[in-house]
Design a protein around this motif. Structure first.
Motif, short mmCIF file in Angstrom:
data_model
loop_
_atom_site.label_atom_id
_atom_site.label_comp_id
_atom_site.label_asym_id
_atom_site.label_seq_id
_atom_site.Cartn_x
_atom_site.Cartn_y
_atom_site.Cartn_z
N GLU A 1 0.79 -1.12 0.16
CA GLU A 1 0.10 -0.01 0.01
C GLU A 1 0.83 1.18 0.15
O GLU A 1 0.50 2.19 -0.56
CB GLU A 1 -0.96 -0.02 1.27
CG GLU A 1 -2.00 -1.01 0.99
CD GLU A 1 -2.94 -1.00 2.21
OE1 GLU A 1 -2.63 -0.73 3.40
OE2 GLU A 1 -4.10 -1.38 2.22
N ALA A 2 2.14 1.18 0.68
CA ALA A 2 2.74 2.27 0.68
C ALA A 2 3.29 2.69 -0.46
O ALA A 2 3.70 3.82 -0.89
CB ALA A 2 4.07 2.12 1.71
N GLY A 3 3.54 1.61 -1.63
CA GLY A 3 4.07 2.03 -3.19
C GLY A 3 5.54 2.30 -2.80
O GLY A 3 6.24 2.17 -1.73
N GLY A 4 6.03 2.67 -4.22
CA GLY A 4 7.34 2.88 -4.21
C GLY A 4 8.42 1.75 -4.43
O GLY A 4 9.62 2.21 -5.02
N ALA A 5 7.72 0.77 -4.33
CA ALA A 5 8.69 -0.47 -4.50
C ALA A 5 8.88 -0.92 -6.09
O ALA A 5 8.02 -0.59 -6.93
CB ALA A 5 8.26 -1.71 -3.80
N PRO A 6 10.01 -1.02 -6.51
CA PRO A 6 10.16 -1.52 -8.04
C PRO A 6 9.13 -2.75 -8.30
O PRO A 6 8.78 -3.39 -7.44
CB PRO A 6 11.60 -1.84 -8.10
CG PRO A 6 12.22 -1.38 -6.84
CD PRO A 6 11.27 -1.46 -5.97
N LEU A 7 8.87 -2.72 -9.45
CA LEU A 7 7.87 -3.81 -10.15
C LEU A 7 8.15 -5.12 -9.44
O LEU A 7 7.33 -5.91 -9.06
CB LEU A 7 7.55 -3.71 -11.39
CG LEU A 7 6.68 -4.59 -12.12
CD1 LEU A 7 5.34 -4.55 -11.60
CD2 LEU A 7 6.78 -4.86 -13.60
#
Length: 78
Positions: free
Chosen positions: A31-37
């Motif tokens: 949910e925080a996002g920002g991680a590479p695919l």
């Protein structure tokens, strides 16, 4: 340089609380996002495996409860 972290234990080796707590951490990270695919996909796959483990353990607990109630000759909902 940081030491590599130990590989995460297999979900099958985790108890309910451990699997649930890790699942919460995985969902929070997604949910925080920002991680590479690629990392997001790894988290998603881990989360699916943890959710399945939690379901298995809950189903097992439900079966044990039903068996105990049946052995007692009672109705769990009564």
């Amino acid at each position: 340089m940081a030491e590599p972290s130990a590989p995460a234990p297999s979900p099958a080796a985790l108890g309910y609380e451990e699997a649930r707590d890790e699942l919460v951490r995985v969902v929070t990270a997604l949910e925080a996002g920002g991680a590479p695919l690629e990392r997001s996909l790894e988290l998603w796959e881990r989360g699916e495996a943890l959710a399945t483990r939690c379901e298995e353990l809950l189903d097992g607990a439900r079966e044990r409860l039903d068996a105990a109630v049946e052995a007692r000759g009672g109705d769990r909902d009564a």
